[in-house]
Design a protein around this motif. Structure first.
Motif, PDB file in Angstrom:
ATOM      1  N   ALA A 103      12.223 -13.670  97.382  1.00 34.56           N
ATOM      2  CA  ALA A 103      12.328 -12.543  96.580  1.00 34.56           C
ATOM      3  C   ALA A 103      12.153 -13.081  95.039  1.00 34.56           C
ATOM      4  N   ALA A 104      12.244 -14.168  94.772  1.00 31.14           N
ATOM      5  CA  ALA A 104      11.969 -14.557  93.349  1.00 31.14           C
ATOM      6  C   ALA A 104      10.488 -14.598  93.289  1.00 31.14           C
ATOM      7  N   ARG A 105       9.855 -15.175  94.245  1.00 31.29           N
ATOM      8  CA  ARG A 105       8.282 -15.358  94.070  1.00 31.29           C
ATOM      9  C   ARG A 105       7.812 -13.842  94.109  1.00 31.29           C
ATOM     10  N   VAL A 106       8.281 -12.780  94.853  1.00 30.56           N
ATOM     11  CA  VAL A 106       7.710 -11.404  94.871  1.00 30.56           C
ATOM     12  C   VAL A 106       7.812 -10.978  93.376  1.00 30.56           C
ATOM     13  N   GLU A 107       8.758 -11.411  92.695  1.00 31.89           N
ATOM     14  CA  GLU A 107       8.852 -10.696  91.265  1.00 31.89           C
ATOM     15  C   GLU A 107       7.623 -11.242  90.319  1.00 31.89           C
ATOM     16  N   THR A 108       6.996 -12.570  90.883  1.00 31.54           N
ATOM     17  CA  THR A 108       5.946 -12.922  89.936  1.00 31.54           C
ATOM     18  C   THR A 108       4.855 -12.864  90.758  1.00 31.54           C
ATOM     19  N   LEU A 118      -1.378 -22.868 100.937  1.00 31.52           N
ATOM     20  CA  LEU A 118      -0.096 -22.178 100.457  1.00 31.52           C
ATOM     21  C   LEU A 118       1.035 -22.684 100.603  1.00 31.52           C
ATOM     22  N   GLU A 119       1.926 -22.852  99.523  1.00 24.28           N
ATOM     23  CA  GLU A 119       3.370 -23.257  99.805  1.00 24.28           C
ATOM     24  C   GLU A 119       4.147 -22.147 100.766  1.00 24.28           C
ATOM     25  N   ARG A 120       4.687 -22.254 101.683  1.00 24.04           N
ATOM     26  CA  ARG A 120       5.465 -21.185 102.400  1.00 24.04           C
ATOM     27  C   ARG A 120       6.106 -20.134 101.820  1.00 24.04           C
ATOM     28  N   HIS A 121       6.723 -20.178 100.560  1.00 24.77           N
ATOM     29  CA  HIS A 121       7.302 -19.192  99.973  1.00 24.77           C
ATOM     30  C   HIS A 121       6.131 -18.211  99.386  1.00 24.77           C
ATOM     31  N   ASP A 122       5.141 -18.694  98.964  1.00 18.41           N
ATOM     32  CA  ASP A 122       4.057 -18.176  98.151  1.00 18.41           C
ATOM     33  C   ASP A 122       3.566 -17.360  99.346  1.00 18.41           C
ATOM     34  N   LEU A 123       3.107 -17.675 100.503  1.00 19.54           N
ATOM     35  CA  LEU A 123       2.562 -17.073 101.643  1.00 19.54           C
ATOM     36  C   LEU A 123       3.383 -16.053 101.852  1.00 19.54           C
ATOM     37  N   ALA A 124       4.759 -16.153 102.005  1.00 18.50           N
ATOM     38  CA  ALA A 124       5.554 -15.027 102.354  1.00 18.50           C
ATOM     39  C   ALA A 124       5.656 -13.964 101.457  1.00 18.50           C
ATOM     40  N   ALA A 125       5.724 -14.382 100.390  1.00 19.63           N
ATOM     41  CA  ALA A 125       5.363 -13.183  99.094  1.00 19.63           C
ATOM     42  C   ALA A 125       4.042 -12.535  99.290  1.00 19.63           C
ATOM     43  N   SER A 126       3.090 -13.299  99.460  1.00 20.55           N
ATOM     44  CA  SER A 126       1.944 -12.702  99.827  1.00 20.55           C
ATOM     45  C   SER A 126       1.709 -11.639 100.909  1.00 20.55           C
ATOM     46  N   LYS A 127       2.388 -12.082 102.065  1.00 22.69           N
ATOM     47  CA  LYS A 127       2.472 -11.380 103.085  1.00 22.69           C
ATOM     48  C   LYS A 127       3.189 -10.228 102.852  1.00 22.69           C
TER      49      LYS A 127
END
Lengths: 158, 155
Positions: free
Chosen positions: A132-137, A96-105
């Motif tokens: 934050a942007a990834r969290v929105e999606t 997983l790309e790291r910001h996607d990982l963070a959003a998932s966490k």
């Protein structure tokens, strides 16, 4: 084969490149994207899973998990990090790309998940605005997204 | 920082009465701390609904618990050796979990059994970094996993 969960950060950074506060468990979650049933996951558990000889030798083990276990942002597939390793594994592992990982966490929101994301933010390895942007999606119920959004907002003020 | 909950908040999460939470505290079934006269409970000490993989891990640890009570010295010794070896690896990133396990092993068999079988978040997290590898014979371990697979399929 996709590595999800905290271990996927190792697809982007070497162990030495990570802050000491970004600790992980010894379990690596693996998803078999093309699998039609649980057989490859069950095989992983038997061969290199919890309690196996592999686990005893290496101090880490793999868990075969279903794709639906993780809550991920839309478009995560386009952003996966792929290694082209030839040494230990027959297939190129993807992470997983790291910001996607963070959003998932942040969607999970357990204490250890927030500590992990916080450590990466503090070390400058994650951009809170991108998280934050990834969290929105996030592909999840509105309540889950709202909770993740609140956690993401807290990181922007660190 | 550990999230501290009031008895009312715990009751809401567990879907029971506040009195029941107080009873659990008084019986010693739920750890708590006193803040003034009020009981506070750490969120991670609550029993929780486990995910599928956490339940599988719990199943595996029940098998390990069987081996542990049959020969505590052997099983604890194996776990200690594993922890020492893993902590020494340059690639290790799980030090806090592994060191926590060292402390639990030092507390003795009953503490170990508690962490192996407890449904709390803390215990599930600790089991995820279990030192109990290479404890069951290969065929025994595979039988245990197969039983879990069959159980899951029939559920």
């Amino acid at each position: 084969m996709l590595v999800i969960g905290s271990q996927s950060i190792l697809g982007t950074y070497d162990e030495d490149g990570l802050p000491s506060a970004a600790t992980v468990s010894i379990e690596a979650d693996l998803v078999f994207l093309g699998a039609r049933d649980r057989r490859p996951s069950d095989q992983v558990n038997v061969l290199i899973g919890e309690g196996s000889d592999f686990h005893a030798t290496h101090g880490v083990y793999a868990e075969g998990v279903e794709r639906g276990v993780a809550i991920l942002p839309r478009g995560w597939r386009r952003r996966v990090v792929t290694w082209h390793r030839t040494d230990s594994l027959p297939a190129s592992p993807r992470f997983l790309e790291r910001h996607d990982l963070a959003a998932s966490k942040l969607a999970r929101g357990e204490e250890k998940d927030l500590r992990f994301v916080g450590a990466l933010v503090d070390a400058g390895l994650l951009d809170p605005a991108v998280v934050a942007a990834r969290v929105e999606t996030l592909e999840a119920a509105a309540g889950v997204v709202a909770a993740a959004r609140a956690r993401a907002a807290a990181f922007r003020t660190r | 920082m550990d999230e501290l909950l009031t008895t009312g908040q715990v009751a809401a999460r567990l879907g029971c009465t506040r009195q029941h939470v107080v009873d659990l505290c008084e019986r010693g079934d739920l750890p708590f701390v006193k803040v003034g006269t009020h009981r506070r409970i750490r969120a991670r000490d609550l029993p929780r609904t486990l995910t599928d993989d956490q339940r599988r891990s719990l199943w595996y640890h029940h098998a390990v618990a069987g081996a542990l009570v049959a020969d505590p010295a052997e099983v604890l010794g194996r776990a200690r050796d594993n922890l020492e070896s893993w902590l020494a690896k340059p690639s290790n990133r799980a030090t806090p979990w592994l060191e926590e396990w060292q402390r639990i092993l030092d507390e003795g068999v009953e503490s170990v059994l508690d962490v192996m079988t407890s449904p709390t978040q803390r215990a599930a997290d600790l089991r995820q970094s279990t030192p109990f590898a290479g404890v069951l014979a290969r065929d025994e371990r595979e039988r245990v996993l197969q039983q879990w697979t069959d159980l899951r399929r029939s559920a």
